[in-house]
Design an enzyme around this catalytic site. Sequence first.
Site, PDB file in Angstrom:
ATOM      1  CB  ALA A  69      -6.145 -18.364   4.069  1.00 12.14           C
ATOM      2  N   GLY A 112      -5.304 -22.178   7.948  1.00 11.82           N
ATOM      3  CA  GLY A 112      -3.851 -21.610   7.539  1.00 11.82           C
ATOM      4  C   GLY A 112      -3.140 -21.233   8.702  1.00 11.82           C
ATOM      5  CD  GLU A 115      -3.323 -25.491   5.851  1.00 13.01           C
ATOM      6  OE1 GLU A 115      -3.755 -24.152   5.663  1.00 13.01           O
ATOM      7  OE2 GLU A 115      -3.457 -26.358   5.081  1.00 13.01           O
ATOM      8  CD  GLU A 135      -8.645 -25.317   6.165  1.00 15.37           C
ATOM      9  OE1 GLU A 135      -9.006 -26.131   6.784  1.00 15.37           O
ATOM     10  OE2 GLU A 135      -7.427 -24.633   6.196  1.00 15.37           O
TER      11      GLU A 135
HETATM   12  N1  CAA Z   1     -10.332 -14.331   7.271  1.00 11.96           N
HETATM   13  C1  CAA Z   1     -10.917 -13.024   7.254  1.00 11.96           C
HETATM   14  N2  CAA Z   1     -11.443 -12.305   8.317  1.00 11.96           N
HETATM   15  C2  CAA Z   1     -11.388 -13.048   9.503  1.00 11.96           C
HETATM   16  C3  CAA Z   1     -10.857 -14.571   9.792  1.00 11.96           C
HETATM   17  C4  CAA Z   1     -10.443 -15.210   8.512  1.00 11.96           C
HETATM   18  N3  CAA Z   1     -10.021 -16.343   8.525  1.00 11.96           N
HETATM   19  N4  CAA Z   1     -11.029 -15.070  10.990  1.00 11.96           N
HETATM   20  C5  CAA Z   1     -11.740 -13.833  11.739  1.00 11.96           C
HETATM   21  N5  CAA Z   1     -11.696 -12.750  10.812  1.00 11.96           N
HETATM   22  C6  CAA Z   1     -12.330 -11.525  10.971  1.00 11.96           C
HETATM   23  C7  CAA Z   1     -13.894 -11.652  11.336  1.00 11.96           C
HETATM   24  O1  CAA Z   1     -14.287 -11.417  10.029  1.00 11.96           O
HETATM   25  C8  CAA Z   1     -14.182 -10.384  12.022  1.00 11.96           C
HETATM   26  O2  CAA Z   1     -14.048  -9.358  11.526  1.00 11.96           O
HETATM   27  P1  CAA Z   1     -15.053  -8.051  11.625  1.00 11.96           P
HETATM   28  O3  CAA Z   1     -14.991  -7.508  13.006  1.00 11.96           O
HETATM   29  O4  CAA Z   1     -14.731  -7.008  10.408  1.00 11.96           O
HETATM   30  O5  CAA Z   1     -16.396  -8.579  11.289  1.00 11.96           O
HETATM   31  C9  CAA Z   1     -12.694 -10.277  13.170  1.00 11.96           C
HETATM   32  O6  CAA Z   1     -12.011 -11.225  12.349  1.00 11.96           O
HETATM   33  C10 CAA Z   1     -13.290 -11.131  14.284  1.00 11.96           C
HETATM   34  O7  CAA Z   1     -13.541 -12.278  14.281  1.00 11.96           O
HETATM   35  P2  CAA Z   1     -15.130 -12.753  14.817  1.00 11.96           P
HETATM   36  O8  CAA Z   1     -16.098 -11.655  15.016  1.00 11.96           O
HETATM   37  O9  CAA Z   1     -15.385 -13.699  13.901  1.00 11.96           O
HETATM   38  O10 CAA Z   1     -14.632 -13.336  16.085  1.00 11.96           O
HETATM   39  P3  CAA Z   1     -15.173 -14.524  17.132  1.00 11.96           P
HETATM   40  O11 CAA Z   1     -14.406 -14.344  18.401  1.00 11.96           O
HETATM   41  O12 CAA Z   1     -16.558 -14.250  17.107  1.00 11.96           O
HETATM   42  O13 CAA Z   1     -14.789 -15.670  16.249  1.00 11.96           O
HETATM   43  C11 CAA Z   1     -13.424 -17.314  15.170  1.00 11.96           C
HETATM   44  C12 CAA Z   1     -13.681 -16.230  16.055  1.00 11.96           C
HETATM   45  C13 CAA Z   1     -14.137 -18.776  15.364  1.00 11.96           C
HETATM   46  C14 CAA Z   1     -11.825 -17.739  14.755  1.00 11.96           C
HETATM   47  C15 CAA Z   1     -14.091 -16.824  13.638  1.00 11.96           C
HETATM   48  O14 CAA Z   1     -13.638 -15.732  13.441  1.00 11.96           O
HETATM   49  C16 CAA Z   1     -13.700 -17.956  12.464  1.00 11.96           C
HETATM   50  O15 CAA Z   1     -14.475 -18.860  12.468  1.00 11.96           O
HETATM   51  N6  CAA Z   1     -12.931 -17.431  11.695  1.00 11.96           N
HETATM   52  C17 CAA Z   1     -12.670 -18.280  10.718  1.00 11.96           C
HETATM   53  C18 CAA Z   1     -11.760 -19.688  10.946  1.00 11.96           C
HETATM   54  C19 CAA Z   1     -11.661 -20.107   9.365  1.00 11.96           C
HETATM   55  O16 CAA Z   1     -12.475 -20.531   8.846  1.00 11.96           O
HETATM   56  N7  CAA Z   1     -10.300 -20.322   9.044  1.00 11.96           N
HETATM   57  C20 CAA Z   1      -9.935 -21.180   7.811  1.00 11.96           C
HETATM   58  C21 CAA Z   1      -9.960 -20.144   6.867  1.00 11.96           C
HETATM   59  S1  CAA Z   1      -9.716 -20.867   5.076  1.00 11.96           S
HETATM   60  C22 CAA Z   1      -7.982 -21.186   4.994  1.00 11.96           C
HETATM   61  O17 CAA Z   1      -7.197 -21.078   5.865  1.00 11.96           O
HETATM   62  C23 CAA Z   1      -7.421 -22.080   3.971  1.00 11.96           C
HETATM   63  C24 CAA Z   1      -6.073 -22.707   4.201  1.00 11.96           C
HETATM   64  O18 CAA Z   1      -5.920 -23.795   4.106  1.00 11.96           O
HETATM   65  C25 CAA Z   1      -5.074 -21.871   3.482  1.00 11.96           C
END
Ligand code: CAA
Length: 261
Positions: A69, A112, A115, A135
């Site tokens: 998400a 998400g 999911e 999460e």
């Molecule tokens: N939401 C918003 N933006 C996101 C994102 C997310 N879930 N995942 C990645 N991005 C964005 C980053 O913020 C970054 O944006 P900027 O360039 O503007 O800074 C861009 O995508 C590239 O990401 P990274 O620089 O972080 O890339 P990376 O290769 O270093 O890392 C990653 C990749 C490990 C996937 C890391 O991006 C990450 O940990 N993302 C979040 C994963 C996460 O926590 N997902 C769960 C979300 S909560 C949810 O999903 C709730 C539910 O159950 C419905």
Amino acid sequence: GQQGDYTSILLSSPAPGVTQITLNRPKALNALNSTLFHELNAALRNLSSDESIGAVVLTGSDKAFAAGADIKEMKDKQFAEVYKGDFLAHWTELSSFRKPIIAAVSGYALGGGCELAMMCDIILASPTAVFGQPEINLGVIPGAGGTQRLTHAIGKSRAMELVLTGRNFSAQDASDWGLVSRVVSEGSVVDEAVKVAGKIAGKGKLAVQAAKEGVNSAYELSLAQGLHLERRLFHQLFATNDQKIGMTAFAEKKKAEWTHS
Ligand code: CAA
């Protein structure tokens, strides 16, 4: 054309009877925001009523199926807003789509994103696929099926460990545990998914729909209820032309020409 006015997804037609939906927010690793989900839902609604389409492939990029998400979109939301608005309820529309939908997962399928893949009927994984429900690291829990579908798919102890620690798991783990149907060779996951979708699209659509309904009911009903539903669905197919066509073609050693009626 099919593409409509979508900005966060791409539609294509990789094989007869198959539509491919590609999540397309590359800069955000396909983070699932409300625009993307509304577009996905709109596309699925159109595909539901498109008689020419027999199966759908859902995919992302090489780097990310979807990284979850959109955290930036939801970080300032308040309880009253998410509760009153039933935040994420619109995500469930995919799970009532009646045609087969196959997730082709490369790269990150986190939160998400995992999911979303689990809402699909079949998951094929690239060796590069990385799954997880992280999460807990954000101070929340999975909100779109992660505590439920993951537990059904891989069992309580594994699901608990993954949801409570938030650690990622590999394509191989996902395959060993039965979350994905198989790991394919690197670079081929979309082609493989299109192949499977094309095969399904070549079957009689009524039988396909009944088969999907039957398998899905195994997650909702008791065994006795599920077996009852299955037998009734089986009986109902004797009211279709395709049952006569399929069985007659077998007896006459011919290829069935389905009429989907
Ligand atoms: N939401 C918003 N933006 C996101 C994102 C997310 N879930 N995942 C990645 N991005 C964005 C980053 O913020 C970054 O944006 P900027 O360039 O503007 O800074 C861009 O995508 C590239 O990401 P990274 O620089 O972080 O890339 P990376 O290769 O270093 O890392 C990653 C990749 C490990 C996937 C890391 O991006 C990450 O940990 N993302 C979040 C994963 C996460 O926590 N997902 C769960 C979300 S909560 C949810 O999903 C709730 C539910 O159950 C419905």
